[in-house]
Design a protein around this motif. Structure first.
Motif, PDB file in Angstrom:
ATOM      1  N   PHE C 119       0.826  -1.208   0.000  1.00 25.08           N
ATOM      2  CA  PHE C 119       0.000   0.000   0.000  1.00 25.08           C
ATOM      3  C   PHE C 119       0.863   1.263   0.000  1.00 25.08           C
ATOM      4  O   PHE C 119       0.542   2.239  -0.666  1.00 25.08           O
ATOM      5  N   SER C 120       1.955   1.235   0.760  1.00 29.57           N
ATOM      6  CA  SER C 120       2.784   2.444   0.766  1.00 29.57           C
ATOM      7  C   SER C 120       3.451   2.631  -0.596  1.00 29.57           C
ATOM      8  O   SER C 120       3.613   3.749  -1.067  1.00 29.57           O
ATOM      9  N   MET C 121       3.790   1.515  -1.237  1.00 27.94           N
ATOM     10  CA  MET C 121       4.410   1.637  -2.557  1.00 27.94           C
ATOM     11  C   MET C 121       3.410   2.139  -3.599  1.00 27.94           C
ATOM     12  O   MET C 121       3.783   2.773  -4.578  1.00 27.94           O
ATOM     13  N   ILE C 122       2.145   1.831  -3.381  1.00 25.07           N
ATOM     14  CA  ILE C 122       1.131   2.356  -4.304  1.00 25.07           C
ATOM     15  C   ILE C 122       1.094   3.880  -4.210  1.00 25.07           C
ATOM     16  O   ILE C 122       1.107   4.587  -5.216  1.00 25.07           O
ATOM     17  N   LEU C 123       1.106   4.376  -2.992  1.00 26.91           N
ATOM     18  CA  LEU C 123       1.110   5.837  -2.839  1.00 26.91           C
ATOM     19  C   LEU C 123       2.366   6.422  -3.484  1.00 26.91           C
ATOM     20  O   LEU C 123       2.301   7.422  -4.211  1.00 26.91           O
ATOM     21  N   TYR C 124       3.495   5.767  -3.223  1.00 29.15           N
ATOM     22  CA  TYR C 124       4.748   6.232  -3.821  1.00 29.15           C
ATOM     23  C   TYR C 124       4.609   6.299  -5.339  1.00 29.15           C
ATOM     24  O   TYR C 124       4.943   7.306  -5.959  1.00 29.15           O
ATOM     25  N   GLY C 125       4.093   5.212  -5.904  1.00 30.84           N
ATOM     26  CA  GLY C 125       3.941   5.148  -7.352  1.00 30.84           C
ATOM     27  C   GLY C 125       3.046   6.259  -7.880  1.00 30.84           C
ATOM     28  O   GLY C 125       3.336   6.868  -8.913  1.00 30.84           O
ATOM     29  N   VAL C 126       1.994   6.547  -7.163  1.00 30.56           N
ATOM     30  CA  VAL C 126       1.088   7.606  -7.600  1.00 30.56           C
ATOM     31  C   VAL C 126       1.773   8.963  -7.521  1.00 30.56           C
ATOM     32  O   VAL C 126       1.713   9.763  -8.460  1.00 30.56           O
ATOM     33  N   LEU C 127       2.456   9.217  -6.414  1.00 29.69           N
ATOM     34  CA  LEU C 127       3.089  10.524  -6.232  1.00 29.69           C
ATOM     35  C   LEU C 127       4.189  10.772  -7.263  1.00 29.69           C
ATOM     36  O   LEU C 127       4.324  11.870  -7.794  1.00 29.69           O
ATOM     37  N   VAL C 128       4.964   9.709  -7.525  1.00 31.27           N
ATOM     38  CA  VAL C 128       6.066   9.859  -8.465  1.00 31.27           C
ATOM     39  C   VAL C 128       5.565  10.300  -9.833  1.00 31.27           C
ATOM     40  O   VAL C 128       6.238  11.012 -10.567  1.00 31.27           O
ATOM     41  N   LYS C 129       4.349   9.859 -10.171  1.00 26.79           N
ATOM     42  CA  LYS C 129       3.820  10.176 -11.498  1.00 26.79           C
ATOM     43  C   LYS C 129       2.901  11.393 -11.499  1.00 26.79           C
ATOM     44  O   LYS C 129       2.305  11.698 -12.512  1.00 26.79           O
ATOM     45  N   THR C 130       2.738  12.031 -10.363  1.00 30.25           N
ATOM     46  CA  THR C 130       1.843  13.183 -10.322  1.00 30.25           C
ATOM     47  C   THR C 130       2.649  14.467 -10.444  1.00 30.25           C
ATOM     48  O   THR C 130       3.237  14.935  -9.468  1.00 30.25           O
ATOM     49  N   GLU C 132       1.676  17.453 -10.885  1.00 28.24           N
ATOM     50  CA  GLU C 132       1.126  18.594 -10.139  1.00 28.24           C
ATOM     51  C   GLU C 132       1.751  18.684  -8.749  1.00 28.24           C
ATOM     52  O   GLU C 132       1.800  19.753  -8.142  1.00 28.24           O
ATOM     53  N   LEU C 133       2.185  17.553  -8.217  1.00 30.00           N
ATOM     54  CA  LEU C 133       2.785  17.549  -6.885  1.00 30.00           C
ATOM     55  C   LEU C 133       4.300  17.384  -6.961  1.00 30.00           C
ATOM     56  O   LEU C 133       4.932  16.937  -6.014  1.00 30.00           O
ATOM     57  N   GLY C 134       4.857  17.715  -8.109  1.00 27.45           N
ATOM     58  CA  GLY C 134       6.309  17.736  -8.212  1.00 27.45           C
ATOM     59  C   GLY C 134       6.964  16.400  -8.492  1.00 27.45           C
ATOM     60  O   GLY C 134       8.185  16.282  -8.393  1.00 27.45           O
ATOM     61  N   SER C 135       6.184  15.376  -8.823  1.00 21.28           N
ATOM     62  CA  SER C 135       6.743  14.045  -9.116  1.00 21.28           C
ATOM     63  C   SER C 135       7.790  13.633  -8.093  1.00 21.28           C
ATOM     64  O   SER C 135       7.574  13.783  -6.904  1.00 21.28           O
ATOM     65  N   THR C 136       8.935  13.138  -8.592  1.00 21.83           N
ATOM     66  CA  THR C 136       9.949  12.614  -7.669  1.00 21.83           C
ATOM     67  C   THR C 136      10.570  13.688  -6.795  1.00 21.83           C
ATOM     68  O   THR C 136      11.084  13.397  -5.723  1.00 21.83           O
ATOM     69  N   ASP C 137      10.549  14.936  -7.281  1.00 19.19           N
ATOM     70  CA  ASP C 137      11.207  15.994  -6.507  1.00 19.19           C
ATOM     71  C   ASP C 137      10.366  16.486  -5.340  1.00 19.19           C
ATOM     72  O   ASP C 137      10.881  17.101  -4.417  1.00 19.19           O
ATOM     73  N   GLY C 138       9.071  16.240  -5.385  1.00 22.75           N
ATOM     74  CA  GLY C 138       8.203  16.780  -4.351  1.00 22.75           C
ATOM     75  C   GLY C 138       8.095  18.288  -4.488  1.00 22.75           C
ATOM     76  O   GLY C 138       8.347  18.842  -5.556  1.00 22.75           O
ATOM     77  N   PHE C 139       7.765  18.952  -3.412  1.00 23.93           N
ATOM     78  CA  PHE C 139       7.648  20.410  -3.485  1.00 23.93           C
ATOM     79  C   PHE C 139       7.875  21.025  -2.113  1.00 23.93           C
ATOM     80  O   PHE C 139       7.839  20.325  -1.091  1.00 23.93           O
ATOM     81  N   ASN C 140       8.103  22.334  -2.102  1.00 23.97           N
ATOM     82  CA  ASN C 140       8.297  23.033  -0.837  1.00 23.97           C
ATOM     83  C   ASN C 140       6.948  23.360  -0.221  1.00 23.97           C
ATOM     84  O   ASN C 140       5.999  23.686  -0.922  1.00 23.97           O
ATOM     85  N   VAL C 141       6.882  23.276   1.098  1.00 21.31           N
ATOM     86  CA  VAL C 141       5.609  23.561   1.745  1.00 21.31           C
ATOM     87  C   VAL C 141       5.634  24.983   2.298  1.00 21.31           C
ATOM     88  O   VAL C 141       6.696  25.515   2.648  1.00 21.31           O
ATOM     89  N   ALA C 142       4.465  25.580   2.354  1.00 21.92           N
ATOM     90  CA  ALA C 142       4.362  26.947   2.871  1.00 21.92           C
ATOM     91  C   ALA C 142       4.699  26.971   4.357  1.00 21.92           C
ATOM     92  O   ALA C 142       4.515  25.971   5.064  1.00 21.92           O
ATOM     93  N   LYS C 143       5.200  28.091   4.822  1.00 23.12           N
ATOM     94  CA  LYS C 143       5.524  28.204   6.245  1.00 23.12           C
ATOM     95  C   LYS C 143       4.251  28.186   7.066  1.00 23.12           C
ATOM     96  O   LYS C 143       3.253  28.790   6.692  1.00 23.12           O
ATOM     97  N   VAL C 144       4.303  27.475   8.180  1.00 23.33           N
ATOM     98  CA  VAL C 144       3.086  27.353   8.973  1.00 23.33           C
ATOM     99  C   VAL C 144       2.885  28.563   9.878  1.00 23.33           C
ATOM    100  O   VAL C 144       3.824  29.310  10.178  1.00 23.33           O
ATOM    101  N   THR C 145       1.649  28.751  10.277  1.00 23.58           N
ATOM    102  CA  THR C 145       1.327  29.808  11.239  1.00 23.58           C
ATOM    103  C   THR C 145       0.776  29.150  12.494  1.00 23.58           C
ATOM    104  O   THR C 145       0.466  27.957  12.500  1.00 23.58           O
TER     105      THR C 145
END
Ligand SMILES: Nc1ncnc2c1ncn2[C@@H]1O[C@H](COP(=O)(O)OP(=O)(O)O)[C@@H](O)[C@H]1O
Ligand SMILES: [Mg+2]
Lengths: 262, 298, 316
Positions: C119-130, C132-145
Motif C-alpha cells: 500500500f505504501s508503494m502504491i502511494l509512492y507510485g502515484v506521487l512519483v507520477k503526479t 502537479e505535486l512535483g513528481s519525484t522531486d516533491g515540493f516546498n511547503v508553505a511556512k506554517v502559522t
C-alpha cells in the motif's frame, strides 16, 4: 430437569473423513457429563463445533432453545458456553495474574478501556480471588511459559470460567498431567464448577476419573455416539466395553502431550 | 493490433526478467523461511560484476560471442560468493529466529551491501551494451524488437525448466522439497537441514545475481538498482505464494503483463498497477495463489 | 503489589526540560531533535503494532500522507495553521487507515508486513507520477502559522520544535497509559494467542484494526511535523526504505516502554548524522551493522539495557 444444550444431527466431515456423524446430545442444567472415546473418535470435533471453532457440515446446535449454529467462538462465549483446551491456550509471555486479568477484562460486559489501567487494585483483587479458586494464586507472578503442565491446565480452565458460563466444556482436562496429580486437579476443577452452578462436560480417558465425577457418560466411537446414559450403565454397555473401556484400561495415555507453547 | 503485440512482447520480456529475480527469492523462502530483503542487492552485485566483466572483455577484444559465457559466469560466481559469505558469516547464527526478525536481519544486510557495492564499483554508471547490440534486432509485423529481449525470455524458460527438473527429478531436489514441505519431519528423517539451507541460499543468491547479470547489457548499471528490483520481486513472490517456484512464474506473468498494459496505455499508473495486482491477489487469496492455508488444530 | 510508576511525572519533567533546552539549542541540534521527535511518533505507533505481534513495513504511507497534507493544505488550500493541520492530517490518515484496516486486520506476520508495504508503494507510485505535486522531486511547503500568528523565519524552527515537543509529550503520556490499559494488553494477547482471545469473547481483528488506525494517525502527525520543519516533502517519504527505517528505529529502542521509541529515534538520528559526516560513503553500512548488532545482542532493544540497569540499581 431442563436442558440447556441440545445438538440435533450434528455432523462434520473433513473431505472424505467423517469426524462426527449425527450427534444428538442433550445436556441438562447443572449436570456433569463425562465423554469417553479413543483417539480420533470425534470428541474434540464435537466441542469445536459447539463452541463455533468449526462449522458443522450439517445439523444444529440449540442453547437454551436458541439456535447458535454458525456462531463464532466469540459469540458462543458471549452466550454462556466456555471451554478448556486439550493443550492449554494461554498467553505464554504474560504472567499467570496477567492472563487472568486479561480474561476478566475481555469477558467483562464493558468495552476494553484505552486509558484505565488494567492492573488496578480492584481488578487485581478479582483476578487473585479467581486464581485462588483454582489454588494457583501462588503462581501469580510467574510467566506462563515457566509453569508446570497441571498449573497451565488449571489456569486454562480458570480463564474460561471467568465469564461465569452456564456450560463448561472441558477437553481432556487431565491430559499431560502426571497420574498422581489427576485426582487433585479434577477435585479442584469440579469444586469450582459446582460453586459456579454451571453444567459441565469433560472428555476423559481414565475410567476411574470418569466414574468418580460424572453422573452421566457419553461414549464416542468413530464419529458416532455408541452409548449415552448413567455412568454405570454406559460403562457396562457391551459395545463400550469392547471398543473403549477394554483398551482404555490398559492404555491410559494422554492423546496429546504436545507442549502448550503454541 | 500493433499495441497489442507490443504489450504482449513487452509483458513477456518483463515477466521473464521478473521470474528470474523472483525464483531465487521464493526458493530461499520456501526452504529457509527467510524473506531475503537483500535479494535486490545480490541482483545489483550480479549486474555490476557482469558489467565490469563485459567492459574488460571487450576492451581486450576477445571473441565477442564468448562474452556471454564470461559475463554470466562472473555474475553467478559473484552472487554465489556473496551468498556464501552472508550465509556462513551471518544467517547461520540467526537461524531459528522469528520470520519477521529475519526480514530485518536481511534488511541490515541490504544496507551493508548497498555501501559495499558503492565501495567496490563507485557511483559512476556502468554500460555493458555490447552483448545487447551483438544479437541485433528483428522486425516483427513492422515493429522492431531487440533480440536480446528474446534472449531474456529464453533464459527464463531455461532457468524455470532447470529449476523444475532439479526439484522434481533429482534426489537433492526431492530432499529440498521435503524440507520445504515440513522442516521438522525432514530433520527427524535425517536430512541435513543446515547443509540444505547453505546450498539453497547460495543457489538463490546466484540466481538473483544471474538475473542482474542478464539485465546488465540492457540498461545502465547505477547505484540503487537493486532496491527497486528487490521490492518488485517481493510482489511477484507474494502473488504466487511464498515458496512456490511455479507461483513465482505465474506471479511474474501477471505483474509483467499488467505493467506492460499500464505502460502502453496509461503510464502514470505503472507502479500502482504492480502493487495493486499484489494487493488484489492477497485480498482474494491471503496466502498467495499457490499456497493453501491450514487451520490450526486445537 | 502495585509498583509505583513515575513515568507520567518523568514525562512532564522531560517535556519542560526539552522546552527550556530548546531556547539554547544550536539550530542543527534543534532540527535533529524535531525530526527525531517526529519520527518517534511514527515509531510509537509501530511499536504499538509490534506489541500486538504485527510489523508494518508501510508506515511510510501515513508518514508521507501527513507530510503531503501539510504541503497541499498550505500550498493549494491556503491553510497554514500548524495545530489545525495536525488534526486534519490525523483525520485523513485515520480515514484511509480505517478503509485499509478492514482488509489488513485479517492478515498477520509476513503477509501483514508485505501488504502494508504494498500500500505504501502504491502511494509512492502515484506521487512519483503526479507532476502537479512535483513528481519525484516533491515540493516546498508553505511556512506554517500558529493561531493566526506568522512566526519569522528565525522563530519558525523554535515554534515547530516546541510543537513537536508538545505533541510528543502528549503522545508519550497517553500511550504509556494505553499500554497499561485493557486495550493495550489486548494487543499482547493477540500476539500470544488469538484463539484464546476469540474464546474470551473479543475479536482479534477488531483489536488489530483499532491499533492500525491509531498507528496511522500517529504516523501522519509525525509526517506533518517533519514537513513543517524540513519545509519540503517528496515521495521518498512513502518509499519502503523509509518504512524500513521506522522498523529499524522501533527495534533499536525496543518495545518495552513508550519512551524507548523516543530514545531509539534520537539515537538513530544521531548515529545517522555522525555516520553521514564521518563516512559519507559507508553510513548505510554503519547503520546496517548497528541493526545486526542490536538484533543479535539486544533483541529487546536498547530499552532492555536501561531496564537491566534500573533493576540492578534497586538491588544495591
Ligand atoms: N482440522 C481437521 N482437518 C482434518 N481432519 C481433522 C481435523 N480435525 C479433526 N480431524 C479428524 O477428525 C477425526 C476426529 O478428531 P478429533 O475430534 O480430534 O478426535 P478426538 O478428540 O476424539 O481424539 C480424526 O480422524 C481427525 O484426524
Ligand atoms: Mg481430542
Amino acid at each position: 430437569m431442563s436442558s440447556i444444550l441440545e445438538t440435533k444431527g450434528l455432523t462434520k466431515s473433513f473431505g472424505a473423513i467423517t469426524a462426527a456423524a449425527n450427534i444428538n446430545v442433550t445436556i441438562n442444567e447443572k449436570e456433569i457429563v463425562g465423554v469417553i472415546g479413543s483417539n480420533g473418535a470425534g470428541k474434540t470435533t464435537f466441542i469445536n463445533m459447539v463452541t463455533g471453532y468449526l462449522k458443522p457440515t450439517g445439523g444444529s446446535i440449540l442453547f437454551r432453545g436458541r439456535d447458535i449454529t454458525g456462531f463464532s467462538p466469540r459469540q458462543v462465549t458471549r452466550t454462556g458456553i466456555c471451554r478448556s483446551f486439550q493443550v492449554a491456550q494461554l498467553f505464554p509471555e504474560l504472567t499467570t495474574l496477567e492472563n487472568m486479568l486479561v480474561a476478566h477484562a475481555m469477558l467483562s460486559k464493558k468495552r476494553l478501556g484505552m486509558q484505565a489501567p488494567m492492573k488496578s487494585q480492584t481488578n487485581i483483587d478479582t483476578a487473585m480471588a479467581a486464581l485462588s479458586g483454582y489454588e494457583i494464586e501462588s503462581y501469580a507472578d510467574a510467566p506462563v511459559a515457566t509453569l508446570p503442565q497441571g498449573i497451565r491446565k488449571l489456569l486454562d480452565i480458570a480463564m474460561a470460567m471467568a465469564s461465569g458460563p452456564d456450560l463448561l466444556l472441558l477437553d481432556e482436562p487431565t491430559s499431560g498431567v502426571a497420574i498422581e496429580e489427576k485426582f487433585g486437579l479434577m477435585d479442584t476443577v469440579m469444586e469450582a464448577v459446582k460453586r459456579s452452578g454451571a453444567a459441565s462436560l469433560f472428555v476423559e480417558h481414565d475410567m476411574e476419573i470418569v466414574s468418580r465425577y460424572a453422573t452421566r457418560v457419553i461414549a464416542f466411537y468413530d464419529g458416532h455416539i455408541i452409548a449415552d446414559g448413567p455412568t454405570e450403565e454406559a460403562l457396562n454397555n457391551p459395545e463400550v466395553r469392547e471398543y473403549i473401556v477394554g483398551s482404555e484400561l490398559h492404555l491410559q495415555k494422554p492423546e496429546d502431550d504436545q507442549n502448550a507453547e503454541n | 493490433m500493433d499495441t497489442l503485440l507490443v504489450i504482449l512482447i513487452d509483458g513477456i520480456v518483463y515477466s521473464s526478467w521478473l521470474f528470474i529475480v523472483a525464483a531465487g527469492l521464493t526458493l530461499v523462502y520456501g526452504v529457509m523461511k527467510i524473506l531475503n530483503m537483500a535479494h535486490g542487492s545480490l541482483y545489483a552485485i550480479g549486474a555490476y560484476s557482469a558489467a565490469s566483466m563485459v567492459g574488460w572483455y571487450f576492451t581486450n577484444g576477445y571473441v565477442p560471442w564468448a562474452s556471454y559465457l564470461v559475463f554470466l559466469a562472473a555474475a553467478i560466481l559473484a552472487g554465489a560468493f556473496a551468498g556464501l559469505l552472508i550465509e556462513r558469516g551471518l544467517l547461520r547464527v540467526m537461524y531459528g529466529r522469528d520470520e519477521v526478525v529475519m526480514i530485518l536481519v536481511t534488511y541490515g544486510v541490504l544496507l551493508i551491501l548497498e555501501d559495499v557495492i558503492k565501495l567496490l564499483w563507485g557511483v559512476e554508471a556502468y554500460f555493458a551494451y555490447q552483448p545487447y547490440s551483438l544479437v541485433g534486432r528483428t522486425k516483427l509485423l513492422g515493429i522492431t524488437f531487440a533480440n536480446y529481449d528474446f534472449v531474456l525470455i529464453a533464459a527464463a524458460v531455461v532457468i524455470g525448466a532447470m529449476l523444475w527438473a532439479g526439484l522434481n527429478r533429482t534426489i537433492q531436489g526431492k530432499l529440498l522439497r521435503a524440507v520445504i514441505h515440513d522442516r521438522d519431519i525432514s530433520m527427524a528423517m535425517g536430512i541435513n537441514v543446515k547443509r540444505t539451507f547453505f546450498v539453497t541460499f547460495v543457489l538463490g543468491s546466484a540466481l538473483g545475481a544471474l538475473a542482474g547479470g542478464l539485465t546488465a547489457p540492457a540498461l545502465s548499471v547505477v547505484p540503487g538498482i537493486g532496491i527497486e528490483v528487490g521490492i518488485l520481486a517481493f510482489a511477484v513472490v507474494v502473488i504466487g505464494g511464498l515458496g512456490s517456484v511455479g507461483g513465482a512464474a505465474v506471479g511474474a506473468l501477471m505483474v509483467g503483463i499488467a505493467r506492460a498494459i499500464a505502460v502502453h496505455t496509461y503510464p502514470q499508473v505503472e507502479l500502482f498497477v504492480i502493487y495493486g495486482v499484489m494487493a488484489m491477489v492477497l485480498v482474494v487469496r491471503p496466502q498467495g495463489l499457490f499456497v493453501s492455508t491450514v487451520a490450526r488444530k486445537i | 503489589m502495585l509498583k509505583t510508576d513515575n513515568t507520567s511525572r518523568n514525562l512532564c519533567i522531560a517535556f519542560v526540560l526539552l522546552l527550556l533546552v530548546g531556547l539554547i539549542l544550536p539550530n542543527w541540534l534543534a532540527f535533529l531533535t524535531t525530526i527525531a521527535l517526529a519520527k518517534a511518533m511514527v515509531v510509537v505507533g509501530l511499536v504499538m503494532l509490534m506489541r500486538a505481534g504485527l510489523v508494518s513495513f508501510g508506515q511510510g504511507l501515513y508518514y508521507c500522507l501527513g507530510g503531503y497534507t501539510v504541503g497541499i493544505a498550505g500550498q493549494h488550500l491556503g491553510i497554514t495553521d500548524a495545530v489545525g493541520i495536525l488534526f486534519v492530517s490525523a483525520f485523513i490518515a485515520g480515514c484511509l487507515a480505517a478503509l485499509l484496516g478492514l482488509l489488513l486486520c485479517r492478515y498477520r506476520e509476513i503477509f501483514f508486513a508485505m501488504l502494508t508495504l504494498a500500500f505504501s508503494m502504491i502511494l509512492y507510485g502515484v506521487l512519483v507520477k503526479t507532476s502537479e505535486l512535483g513528481s519525484t522531486d516533491g515540493f516546498n511547503v508553505a511556512k506554517v502559522t500558529l493561531l493566526g500568528w506568522q512566526p519569522s523565519p528565525g522563530q519558525l524552527s523554535l515554534v515547530v520544535y516546541s510543537l513537536a515537543c508538545l505533541v510528543a509529550f502528549l503522545t508519550a503520556f497517553f500511550m504509556h497509559r494505553y499500554y497499561q490499559s485493557g486495550m493495550g494488553f489486548a494487543g499482547e494477547a493477540v500476539r500470544e494467542n488469538e484463539i484464546r482471545v476469540e474464546y474470551l469473547g473479543v475479536s482479534p481483528q477488531r483489536v488489530v484494526f483499532i491499533k492500525y488506525v491509531l498507528a496511522a494517525m500517529l504516523a501522519a502527525v509525525g509526517g506533518s511535523i517533519t514537513a513543517m520543519i524540513a519545509g519540503h516533502v517528496d515521495p521518498e517519504m512513502a518509499y519502503w526504505t523509509t518504512s524500513g527505517e521506522f522498523v529499524f528505529v522501533a527495534l533499536l529502542g525496543g518495545t518495552g516502554h513508550v519512551v524507548a521509541a523516543f530514545i531509539g529515534a534520537f539515537l538513530f538520528e544521531v548515529i545517522r548524522t555522525i555516520a553521514f559526516d564521518l563516512a559519507p560513503y559507508t553510513w548505510q553500512m554503519i547503520l546496517g551493522t548497528t541493526l545486526l548488532l542490536v538484533i543479535f545482542f539486544l533483541p529487546k532493544g536498547l530499552w532492555s539495557l536501561l531496564k537491566a540497569k534500573k533493576v540492578g540499581g534497586n538491588n544495591v
